[in-house]
Design a protein around this motif. Sequence first.
Motif, PDB file in Angstrom:
ATOM      1  N   ASP A 174      47.220  -3.223  16.726  1.00 40.52           N
ATOM      2  CA  ASP A 174      48.039  -4.224  17.435  1.00 40.52           C
ATOM      3  C   ASP A 174      47.938  -4.035  18.938  1.00 40.52           C
ATOM      4  O   ASP A 174      47.770  -4.990  19.688  1.00 40.52           O
ATOM      5  CB  ASP A 174      49.518  -4.092  17.029  1.00 40.52           C
ATOM      6  CG  ASP A 174      49.788  -4.778  15.713  1.00 40.52           C
ATOM      7  OD1 ASP A 174      48.901  -5.515  15.248  1.00 40.52           O
ATOM      8  OD2 ASP A 174      50.873  -4.560  15.145  1.00 40.52           O
ATOM      9  N   SER A 175      48.034  -2.778  19.371  1.00 41.15           N
ATOM     10  CA  SER A 175      48.028  -2.520  20.809  1.00 41.15           C
ATOM     11  C   SER A 175      46.670  -2.845  21.430  1.00 41.15           C
ATOM     12  O   SER A 175      46.570  -3.102  22.618  1.00 41.15           O
ATOM     13  CB  SER A 175      48.439  -1.076  21.105  1.00 41.15           C
ATOM     14  OG  SER A 175      47.445  -0.211  20.634  1.00 41.15           O
ATOM     15  N   GLU A 176      45.614  -2.844  20.606  1.00 45.61           N
ATOM     16  CA  GLU A 176      44.273  -3.198  21.099  1.00 45.61           C
ATOM     17  C   GLU A 176      43.976  -4.678  20.870  1.00 45.61           C
ATOM     18  O   GLU A 176      42.838  -5.125  21.055  1.00 45.61           O
ATOM     19  CB  GLU A 176      43.204  -2.366  20.363  1.00 45.61           C
ATOM     20  CG  GLU A 176      43.299  -0.873  20.584  1.00 45.61           C
ATOM     21  CD  GLU A 176      42.730  -0.437  21.927  1.00 45.61           C
ATOM     22  OE1 GLU A 176      41.761  -1.061  22.378  1.00 45.61           O
ATOM     23  OE2 GLU A 176      43.271   0.516  22.505  1.00 45.61           O
ATOM     24  N   ASP A 177      44.978  -5.421  20.405  1.00 42.46           N
ATOM     25  CA  ASP A 177      44.802  -6.851  20.087  1.00 42.46           C
ATOM     26  C   ASP A 177      43.659  -7.091  19.114  1.00 42.46           C
ATOM     27  O   ASP A 177      42.911  -8.063  19.234  1.00 42.46           O
ATOM     28  CB  ASP A 177      44.550  -7.674  21.366  1.00 42.46           C
ATOM     29  CG  ASP A 177      45.833  -7.897  22.128  1.00 42.46           C
ATOM     30  OD1 ASP A 177      46.895  -7.946  21.477  1.00 42.46           O
ATOM     31  OD2 ASP A 177      45.763  -8.001  23.365  1.00 42.46           O
ATOM     32  N   MET A 178      43.509  -6.203  18.184  1.00 45.57           N
ATOM     33  CA  MET A 178      42.431  -6.341  17.214  1.00 45.57           C
ATOM     34  C   MET A 178      42.967  -7.053  15.975  1.00 45.57           C
ATOM     35  O   MET A 178      43.925  -6.602  15.360  1.00 45.57           O
ATOM     36  CB  MET A 178      41.894  -4.959  16.849  1.00 45.57           C
ATOM     37  CG  MET A 178      40.414  -4.998  16.553  1.00 45.57           C
ATOM     38  SD  MET A 178      39.786  -3.376  16.301  1.00 45.57           S
ATOM     39  CE  MET A 178      39.589  -2.810  17.961  1.00 45.57           C
ATOM     40  N   GLU A 179      42.350  -8.174  15.660  1.00 43.32           N
ATOM     41  CA  GLU A 179      42.847  -8.973  14.534  1.00 43.32           C
ATOM     42  C   GLU A 179      42.217  -8.519  13.231  1.00 43.32           C
ATOM     43  O   GLU A 179      41.208  -9.049  12.785  1.00 43.32           O
ATOM     44  CB  GLU A 179      42.546 -10.448  14.785  1.00 43.32           C
ATOM     45  CG  GLU A 179      43.416 -11.039  15.874  1.00 43.32           C
ATOM     46  CD  GLU A 179      43.142 -12.513  16.073  1.00 43.32           C
ATOM     47  OE1 GLU A 179      42.703 -13.171  15.116  1.00 43.32           O
ATOM     48  OE2 GLU A 179      43.342 -12.978  17.192  1.00 43.32           O
ATOM     49  N   LEU A 180      42.797  -7.502  12.683  1.00 42.89           N
ATOM     50  CA  LEU A 180      42.291  -6.959  11.417  1.00 42.89           C
ATOM     51  C   LEU A 180      43.489  -6.582  10.551  1.00 42.89           C
ATOM     52  O   LEU A 180      44.329  -5.782  10.964  1.00 42.89           O
ATOM     53  CB  LEU A 180      41.427  -5.719  11.695  1.00 42.89           C
ATOM     54  CG  LEU A 180      40.785  -5.064  10.473  1.00 42.89           C
ATOM     55  CD1 LEU A 180      39.705  -5.970   9.871  1.00 42.89           C
ATOM     56  CD2 LEU A 180      40.163  -3.717  10.848  1.00 42.89           C
ATOM     57  N   ASN A 181      43.574  -7.189   9.389  1.00 49.02           N
ATOM     58  CA  ASN A 181      44.663  -6.825   8.467  1.00 49.02           C
ATOM     59  C   ASN A 181      44.346  -5.481   7.829  1.00 49.02           C
ATOM     60  O   ASN A 181      43.232  -5.253   7.366  1.00 49.02           O
ATOM     61  CB  ASN A 181      44.806  -7.884   7.373  1.00 49.02           C
ATOM     62  CG  ASN A 181      45.241  -9.213   7.933  1.00 49.02           C
ATOM     63  OD1 ASN A 181      46.057  -9.274   8.841  1.00 49.02           O
ATOM     64  ND2 ASN A 181      44.664 -10.292   7.415  1.00 49.02           N
ATOM     65  N   LEU A 182      45.335  -4.640   7.807  1.00 48.92           N
ATOM     66  CA  LEU A 182      45.153  -3.307   7.238  1.00 48.92           C
ATOM     67  C   LEU A 182      45.974  -3.238   5.948  1.00 48.92           C
ATOM     68  O   LEU A 182      47.180  -3.488   5.958  1.00 48.92           O
ATOM     69  CB  LEU A 182      45.677  -2.289   8.255  1.00 48.92           C
ATOM     70  CG  LEU A 182      45.291  -0.836   8.094  1.00 48.92           C
ATOM     71  CD1 LEU A 182      43.782  -0.655   8.153  1.00 48.92           C
ATOM     72  CD2 LEU A 182      45.966  -0.013   9.202  1.00 48.92           C
TER      73      LEU A 182
END
Length: 270
Positions: free
Chosen positions: A91-99
């Motif tokens: 989230d803090s890296e603005d990475m759009e990846l569902n974990l």
Amino acid sequence: MVTTVTGNTAMASMAMGNMVRTMIDLHAHILPGLDDGSHSWEDSLEMAAQAVDCGVEGIAATTHANLPGNARAEEKASYLRALEQFSWLLDSEDMELNLYPGMEIFAQGAYIERLQNRELLTINNTAYVLVEFPMDGPARDIYIGIDRLRRIGLYPVLAHPERYACVQEVPAHVREWREMDAVIQMNKGSILGSFGRGVQKTAHYLLTRRMVDVAASDAHSPWRRTTNLELLFQILAQNYGTSCPRLLLYKNPEQIVRGKKIFRPSSGDL
Ligand SMILES: [Fe+2]
């Protein structure tokens, strides 16, 4: 005969818009410091970036659990801490990846009881559970394991059965395991030949006969056994038609993380 394509060809196809960003990788050792996968948060972020770049929208963090000699009392607690921390980092890296949560559970010892007690985790808290059997174990143990898991209401997702010696000897076991409602998860590396000719041959034997339900990276680092699924998508599409990677990398993984029934088209439909 298996067709291979170069990275450039794959990139060219992607540039032409053949790939939509909806893949879900159900098997990856992306959390650091818990097993033989990622060694650091930096590596984990790089693995996530590679996944996003090739069109993956979700990834199950399937850390090895309950490995003989490596099981720890704090296993679940440390896993959940790392999962939460990595989610925050993405989230803090603005990475759009569902974990998605999940573990690669080794089918030995009291794993059934530990699943029942929720000490070991299923994939995204559904009835699907990623299970690995010993590579050189007898097929009989896999039949028994599947049966025991089904009796407690779980659906085993068999991790890379093409790597098991008993499957290389008798691939037809896989047909029977599917009839017992096990899900067959094949590794990217097996299809690409990273685990040797015997494994690759078995992988394509199973793919040709439509006996595979899911393909996944089983990624361990940003350098080898990576999260990049681009070449895998291309090879599956070129050898088996685009509906094959769509089923194995998009549709069925999505059904699994949603806890829904997977698709098993007849060979004529695929
Ligand atoms: Fe794995």
